[in-house]
Enzyme design. Structure first.
Site, PDB file in Angstrom:
ATOM      1  N   HIS A  49      -4.439  11.418   2.071  1.00  0.00           N
ATOM      2  CA  HIS A  49      -4.426   9.953   1.936  1.00  0.00           C
ATOM      3  C   HIS A  49      -3.350   9.519   0.948  1.00  0.00           C
ATOM      4  CE1 HIS A  49      -7.078   6.157   2.149  1.00  0.00           C
ATOM      5  NE2 HIS A  49      -5.886   5.809   1.672  1.00  0.00           N
ATOM      6  N   LEU A  52       3.254   6.042   1.456  1.00  0.00           N
ATOM      7  CA  LEU A  52       4.657   6.316   1.136  1.00  0.00           C
ATOM      8  C   LEU A  52       5.557   5.089   1.281  1.00  0.00           C
ATOM      9  CD1 LEU A  52       5.102   9.897   2.613  1.00  0.00           C
ATOM     10  CD2 LEU A  52       4.746   9.215   0.234  1.00  0.00           C
ATOM     11  N   ARG A  53       5.051   4.016   1.860  1.00  0.00           N
ATOM     12  CA  ARG A  53       5.689   2.685   1.832  1.00  0.00           C
ATOM     13  C   ARG A  53       6.978   2.555   2.638  1.00  0.00           C
ATOM     14  NH1 ARG A  53       1.005   0.547   0.315  1.00  0.00           N
ATOM     15  NH2 ARG A  53       0.558   0.624  -1.924  1.00  0.00           N
ATOM     16  N   ASN A  83       0.055   1.590   6.881  1.00  0.00           N
ATOM     17  CA  ASN A  83       0.316   0.187   6.530  1.00  0.00           C
ATOM     18  C   ASN A  83       1.777   0.020   6.110  1.00  0.00           C
ATOM     19  OD1 ASN A  83      -0.417   1.774   4.324  1.00  0.00           O
ATOM     20  ND2 ASN A  83      -1.363   0.079   3.210  1.00  0.00           N
ATOM     21  N   HIS A 167     -10.911   3.344   7.039  1.00  0.00           N
ATOM     22  CA  HIS A 167     -11.059   2.512   5.843  1.00  0.00           C
ATOM     23  C   HIS A 167     -12.249   1.608   6.119  1.00  0.00           C
ATOM     24  CE1 HIS A 167      -9.490  -0.246   2.553  1.00  0.00           C
ATOM     25  NE2 HIS A 167     -10.315  -1.046   3.205  1.00  0.00           N
ATOM     26  N   HIS A 220     -11.681   7.395   1.120  1.00  0.00           N
ATOM     27  CA  HIS A 220     -11.948   6.972  -0.271  1.00  0.00           C
ATOM     28  C   HIS A 220     -13.336   6.367  -0.530  1.00  0.00           C
ATOM     29  CE1 HIS A 220     -10.812   3.185   1.560  1.00  0.00           C
ATOM     30  NE2 HIS A 220      -9.519   3.338   1.376  1.00  0.00           N
ATOM     31  N   ASP A 292      -5.310   8.698  -2.615  1.00  0.00           N
ATOM     32  CA  ASP A 292      -5.033   7.310  -2.257  1.00  0.00           C
ATOM     33  C   ASP A 292      -3.842   6.791  -3.079  1.00  0.00           C
ATOM     34  OD1 ASP A 292      -5.100   4.859  -1.045  1.00  0.00           O
ATOM     35  OD2 ASP A 292      -6.980   4.191  -1.966  1.00  0.00           O
TER      36      ASP A 292
END
Length: 410
Positions: A49, A52-53, A83, A167, A220, A292
Site C-alpha cells: 500500500h 507514488l503520485r 489515485n 478502501h 489500512h 500507506d
C-alpha cells in the site's frame, strides 16, 4: 573499533542459506560496523500500500523518489495505489504508469488498477484489459458505496483471478470529520470520523465476498470492530486478508497535535483500537503491516489538522519505528515482523519467496538515531514520528540479486 561483517563471530542470519552465502561471497567484506553492533540479514520487505503520485501529482512524489525511498528502507516490492491522473482504469491509462516504472524504478513497483472509472464509483473499469499487468483492483482513497457495483466488481475480479483491495469507508458517515471521533476531537473542538464509517463497509463487503467467492483484502484497518469482523470471517473459512499501518500500532488520538503531520485517513484512533490491532497481529487476524505511504507537498501539510491534506510519508520510518516500539519492547518478535512485512504479503499476492528471488536486506539493529525528515529520500516529509529516537539502519538492500541500496554504518 570496526570489523568486517565476516569477522563478527555472533553474526545472526534470519534468511535462507542461499541468500546468506550470496551476501558473504559478494558484499560482507565491503561492509564494516563497530565490533559491538547487532547486525541481521532479513528478507526484503513488501509494502502492499504505497502512493507514488505519478503520473499526475509528481510534485508530491515520483516513482523514482518513492522507489528509492523504499530501496533505502529494505523493500524489494511496493504496490502503487491508483489515485493518479489519469486514474489507471484502462490499459491505455495504466500504460503511462507502467512506462515510468520501467524507466525509473530500481525495485519492483507493482500497480493496482482502479475498480471504477476515474475512481468515481459509478462505472466499472476495464478490469480484464488491466488484469495481466496489475496485482489487484482498488479505489483506494474513496469508499465504493454502491453495493451492486461492488458485487459486480467482485464477480469480475474472481473470474480474472485477482483480489479486490478495498478502501472501506462510508463517505456519508464521515460527515465532514478529519480526525478520530474521540477524546482529542471533543477536547479541541474538531469534527470526528466515527469508527462505523470503516467497519460497516467492511461488514458489507465481507457479506458480498462470501456471496461471490471473491478474494478480498482490506486496506489500512484502524478499528477494533474491523479486527473482530475479519477474525470471524477467517474463522468461517473466507478468503480474506487485511493490513494495518505502523501509525495505528504506535499512536492513539491522545498523541495528536495541532499539526498536519498527524492527519491521515483513516485517522489515528483510540487506545482500545490500538490494543485490538496489536492483538490482531499476534493471533493472525491481521496479515501484514503496510505503510500507506501518502506523501504531500510541505504547503499541503502546513494547514493544521482541519485543513491539511490527508496522508503521511511512511516508507523510511516503518521498520525503525516498528522495531523500536514493538520488537525492542517485547510486544512483537522479529519473526512476527518478518512474517508481517515480508512473508505474508508475498504469499497473499503470489510473489516468489525471498530466497527464490534473492531479495534480502542487511540491518544494523543497534544503530540509534533521530528521525529527521530532512534526510528522507521521499519528497514527502510529513510524519508524526519526526524527532523520535529509533534503532535500525539499513546497510544494504539486494533485490533480485542486485544491490539497490548501500548505506553507511554509523
Amino acid at each position: 573499533m570496526e570489523h568486517s561483517l565476516k569477522a563478527i563471530p555472533d553474526y545472526n542470519s534470519r534468511i535462507h542459506p542461499n541468500c546468506f552465502q550470496d551476501f558473504q561471497s559478494r558484499f560482507a567484506s565491503s561492509l564494516t560496523v563497530s565490533s559491538d553492533s547487532n547486525v541481521m540479514i532479513i528478507p526484503s520487505f513488501v509494502d502492499v500500500h504505497v502512493h507514488l503520485r505519478e503520473p499526475g501529482f509528481f510534485y508530491k512524489e515520483t516513482i523514482k523518489t518513492g522507489a528509492q525511498a523504499a530501496a533505502k528502507s529494505g523493500y524489494s516490492h511496493i504496490f502503487s495505489m491508483p489515485n493518479l491522473k489519469p486514474v489507471p482504469d484502462s490499459y491505455e491509462h495504466l500504460k503511462e504508469q507502467l512506462d515510468i516504472i520501467k524507466r525509473d524504478a530500481r525495485i519492483n513497483v507493482l500497480p493496482y488498477g482502479s475498480i471504477t472509472v476515474g475512481e468515481k464509483g459509478q462505472v466499472l473499469s476495464d478490469l480484464a484489459a488491466m488484469a495481466p499487468y496489475v496485482v489487484g483492483f482498488s479505489d483506494d482513497g474513496i469508499g465504493l458505496n454502491d453495493e451492486d457495483l461492488m458485487r459486480k466488481a467482485m464477480i469480475t475480479a474472481k473470474s480474472l483471478g485477482l483480489p479486490i483491495v478495498a478502501h472501506c469507508e462510508d463517505m456519508s458517515l464521515r460527515a465532514g470529520g478529519y480526525i478520530h471521533d474521540g477524546s482529542y476531537a471533543k477536547a479541541h473542538g474538531h469534527k470526528g470520523i466515527c469508527s462505523e464509517s470503516e467497519w460497516q463497509p467492511i461488514a458489507r463487503d465481507l457479506r458480498l465476498a462470501a456471496e461471490t467467492g471473491c478474494s478480498y483484502h482490506v486496506c489500512h484497518i484502524s478499528t477494533k470492530e474491523s479486527v473482530d469482523l475479519i477474525r470471524k470471517a477467517k474463522a468461517a473459512g473466507m478468503d480474506v486478508t487485511c493490513e494495518t499501518a505502523p501509525h495505528y500500532l504506535i499512536l492513539t488520538d491522545e498523541d495528536l497535535q495541532e499539526d498536519g503531520r498527524f492527519k491521515m485517513n483513516p485517522p489515528i484512533r483510540s487506545r482500545a483500537d490500538r490494543e485490538a490491532l496489536l492483538e490482531g497481529l499476534s493471533d493472525g487476524a491481521i496479515d501484514m503491516i503496510a505503510t500507506d505511504h501518502a506523501p504531500h507537498s510541505a504547503e499541503e501539510k502546513s494547514r493544521g489538522l482541519k485543513d491539511s491534506a490527508m496522508g503521511i510519508t511512511g516508507l523510511e520510518t516503518a521498520f525503525p519505528m516498528v522495531y523500536t516500539k514493538l520488537v525492542r519492547t517485547g510486544i512483537l518478535t522479529m519473526e512476527q515482523i518478518i512474517r508481517l512485512m515480508s512473508e505474508n504479503p508475498r504469499k497473499r499476492f503470489h510473489l516468489p519467496p525471498a530466497e527464490e528471488s534473492m531479495d534480502y536486506a542487511v540491518w544494523e539493529l543497534s544503530a540509534s538515531y533521530t528521525i529527521n525528515p530532512d534526510t528522507f529520500v521521499s519528497l514527502g516529509k510529513a510524519t508524526p514520528f519526526a524527532g523520535e529516537q529509533v534503532y535500525g539502519r539499513c546497510l544494504l538492500n539486494v533485490v533480485s540479486g542486485q544491490p539497490v541500496w548501500k548505506g553507511e554504518a554509523k
